[in-house]
Design a protein around this motif. Sequence first.
Motif, short mmCIF file in Angstrom:
data_model
loop_
_atom_site.label_atom_id
_atom_site.label_comp_id
_atom_site.label_asym_id
_atom_site.label_seq_id
_atom_site.Cartn_x
_atom_site.Cartn_y
_atom_site.Cartn_z
N PRO A 206 0.83 -1.21 0.00
CA PRO A 206 0.00 0.00 0.00
C PRO A 206 0.86 1.26 0.00
O PRO A 206 1.06 1.91 1.03
CB PRO A 206 -0.81 -0.14 1.29
N ILE A 207 1.38 1.62 -1.17
CA ILE A 207 2.34 2.73 -1.24
C ILE A 207 1.69 4.09 -0.99
O ILE A 207 2.41 5.09 -0.81
CB ILE A 207 3.05 2.74 -2.60
N HIS A 208 0.36 4.17 -0.99
CA HIS A 208 -0.30 5.43 -0.70
C HIS A 208 -0.58 5.59 0.79
O HIS A 208 -1.26 6.53 1.20
CB HIS A 208 -1.61 5.53 -1.49
N GLN A 209 -0.07 4.67 1.59
CA GLN A 209 -0.25 4.76 3.04
C GLN A 209 0.40 6.02 3.58
O GLN A 209 1.57 6.31 3.32
CB GLN A 209 0.36 3.52 3.71
N ILE A 210 -0.35 6.79 4.34
CA ILE A 210 0.14 8.05 4.91
C ILE A 210 0.75 7.82 6.28
O ILE A 210 1.77 8.43 6.64
CB ILE A 210 -1.00 9.08 5.00
N GLU A 211 0.17 6.91 7.06
CA GLU A 211 0.66 6.66 8.41
C GLU A 211 2.06 6.03 8.37
O GLU A 211 2.41 5.33 7.43
CB GLU A 211 -0.29 5.71 9.16
N ALA B 197 -6.44 -16.24 7.56
CA ALA B 197 -6.09 -14.82 7.61
C ALA B 197 -4.76 -14.62 8.32
O ALA B 197 -4.43 -15.32 9.28
CB ALA B 197 -7.19 -14.02 8.31
N LYS B 198 -3.99 -13.67 7.80
CA LYS B 198 -2.73 -13.27 8.41
C LYS B 198 -2.72 -11.77 8.60
O LYS B 198 -3.30 -11.04 7.79
CB LYS B 198 -1.54 -13.69 7.55
N GLN B 199 -2.05 -11.32 9.64
CA GLN B 199 -1.91 -9.89 9.88
C GLN B 199 -0.48 -9.45 9.61
O GLN B 199 0.47 -10.13 9.97
CB GLN B 199 -2.30 -9.54 11.33
N PHE B 200 -0.36 -8.29 8.96
CA PHE B 200 0.94 -7.71 8.66
C PHE B 200 0.93 -6.24 9.06
O PHE B 200 -0.09 -5.57 8.91
CB PHE B 200 1.26 -7.82 7.16
N SER B 201 2.06 -5.77 9.54
CA SER B 201 2.22 -4.35 9.79
C SER B 201 3.11 -3.77 8.69
O SER B 201 4.11 -4.37 8.31
CB SER B 201 2.85 -4.09 11.16
N VAL B 202 2.74 -2.60 8.19
CA VAL B 202 3.49 -1.94 7.13
C VAL B 202 3.97 -0.60 7.65
O VAL B 202 3.17 0.23 8.10
CB VAL B 202 2.62 -1.74 5.86
N SER B 203 5.27 -0.39 7.60
CA SER B 203 5.85 0.89 8.02
C SER B 203 6.54 1.54 6.84
O SER B 203 6.92 0.87 5.88
CB SER B 203 6.85 0.67 9.16
N ARG B 204 6.71 2.84 6.91
CA ARG B 204 7.36 3.59 5.83
C ARG B 204 8.44 4.49 6.43
O ARG B 204 8.27 5.05 7.51
CB ARG B 204 6.34 4.42 5.03
N VAL C 130 11.23 6.20 -0.51
CA VAL C 130 10.45 5.63 0.59
C VAL C 130 10.64 4.12 0.64
O VAL C 130 10.44 3.43 -0.36
CB VAL C 130 8.95 5.95 0.44
N MET C 131 11.05 3.63 1.81
CA MET C 131 11.16 2.18 2.03
C MET C 131 9.95 1.71 2.82
O MET C 131 9.70 2.16 3.94
CB MET C 131 12.43 1.84 2.80
N PHE C 132 9.17 0.82 2.21
CA PHE C 132 8.02 0.20 2.88
C PHE C 132 8.47 -1.17 3.38
O PHE C 132 8.97 -1.98 2.61
CB PHE C 132 6.84 0.06 1.91
N THR C 133 8.27 -1.41 4.67
CA THR C 133 8.68 -2.68 5.27
C THR C 133 7.47 -3.39 5.85
O THR C 133 6.70 -2.80 6.62
CB THR C 133 9.71 -2.44 6.39
N VAL C 134 7.30 -4.64 5.47
CA VAL C 134 6.20 -5.47 5.95
C VAL C 134 6.74 -6.47 6.96
O VAL C 134 7.71 -7.19 6.68
CB VAL C 134 5.51 -6.21 4.79
N LYS C 135 6.10 -6.54 8.14
CA LYS C 135 6.48 -7.50 9.16
C LYS C 135 5.26 -8.32 9.57
O LYS C 135 4.12 -7.86 9.50
CB LYS C 135 7.05 -6.79 10.39
N ASN C 136 5.52 -9.57 10.00
CA ASN C 136 4.43 -10.42 10.44
C ASN C 136 4.12 -10.19 11.93
O ASN C 136 4.71 -9.29 12.56
CB ASN C 136 4.75 -11.89 10.17
N LYS C 137 3.23 -11.00 12.49
CA LYS C 137 2.85 -10.81 13.89
C LYS C 137 4.00 -11.07 14.85
O LYS C 137 3.99 -10.60 15.99
CB LYS C 137 1.67 -11.72 14.24
N GLN C 138 5.00 -11.82 14.41
CA GLN C 138 6.18 -12.09 15.23
C GLN C 138 7.23 -11.00 15.06
O GLN C 138 8.35 -11.12 15.56
CB GLN C 138 6.79 -13.45 14.86
N ASN C 139 6.87 -9.92 14.37
CA ASN C 139 7.73 -8.76 14.16
C ASN C 139 8.96 -9.11 13.31
O ASN C 139 10.01 -8.47 13.43
CB ASN C 139 8.18 -8.15 15.49
N LYS C 140 8.83 -10.12 12.45
CA LYS C 140 9.92 -10.48 11.55
C LYS C 140 9.65 -9.91 10.15
O LYS C 140 8.52 -9.93 9.68
CB LYS C 140 10.06 -12.00 11.47
#
Length: 212
Positions: free
Chosen positions: A120-125, A142-149, A174-184
């Motif tokens: 989601p490259i249009h993510q503002i947060e 279902a899996k949960q991922f966190s995306v940071s920029r 901009v570097m977008f990083t996706v991590k799983n629920k284990q923060n990997k």
Amino acid sequence: MRRPDRRCWPVLYLLIYLLFLPSVSYAAETFRLLTGYTPSDRPAYSRMWDVFLEISSSDHMLEILFYPEKNPRNSICKIRKSVSDDGRKIFLETAAKKNLQSANGLLVLPEFPAPCSILPIHQIENQKVYEQSRQAGGRTFAKQFSVSRELFKRDVCLKNGWIKNGITTTGMLVMFTVKNKQNKMVIKQLWPENGKWWIYEETVDRRSWRLP
């Protein structure tokens, strides 16, 4: 009933022609990616991909096709991504007839051979949590991922080996990083300002670069 004015006929003919005119595409672009694989069960190897990107004027969907360099006639996957809603709707069709879709702008495929994950490259947060679900055997998983920029200067990206020589950029990247629920870390992508596609991608066992 009143007959239309003859002076209007050329306009009517033009409208009928445009109505039945086949849909056209615009903003076509072709580029090449280099992917280096470092699997744990065999020696490292690399592969080239030819990527064709265009936007259809009929439905305004961005289409991205991946062609292996050694088999340029058959695409390994086709991605259709909406443009009007910041790319939230994603449809993936693979050569193996495995179809996936997403409605939140995230489609993570780290185990797929081609580097075709969509973030989601249009993510503002700075950080946001997304859910990705798939169906198998009549069940939904279902899996949960966190995306940071995070913003980077070009010289830092060059120092880290994220940009190949000959790739031009303007402004911050901009570097977008996706991590799983284990923060990997699952996947990360480096995007240029107003870019149509990333210039660097990394997963646990592969790295990919856009070539000039």
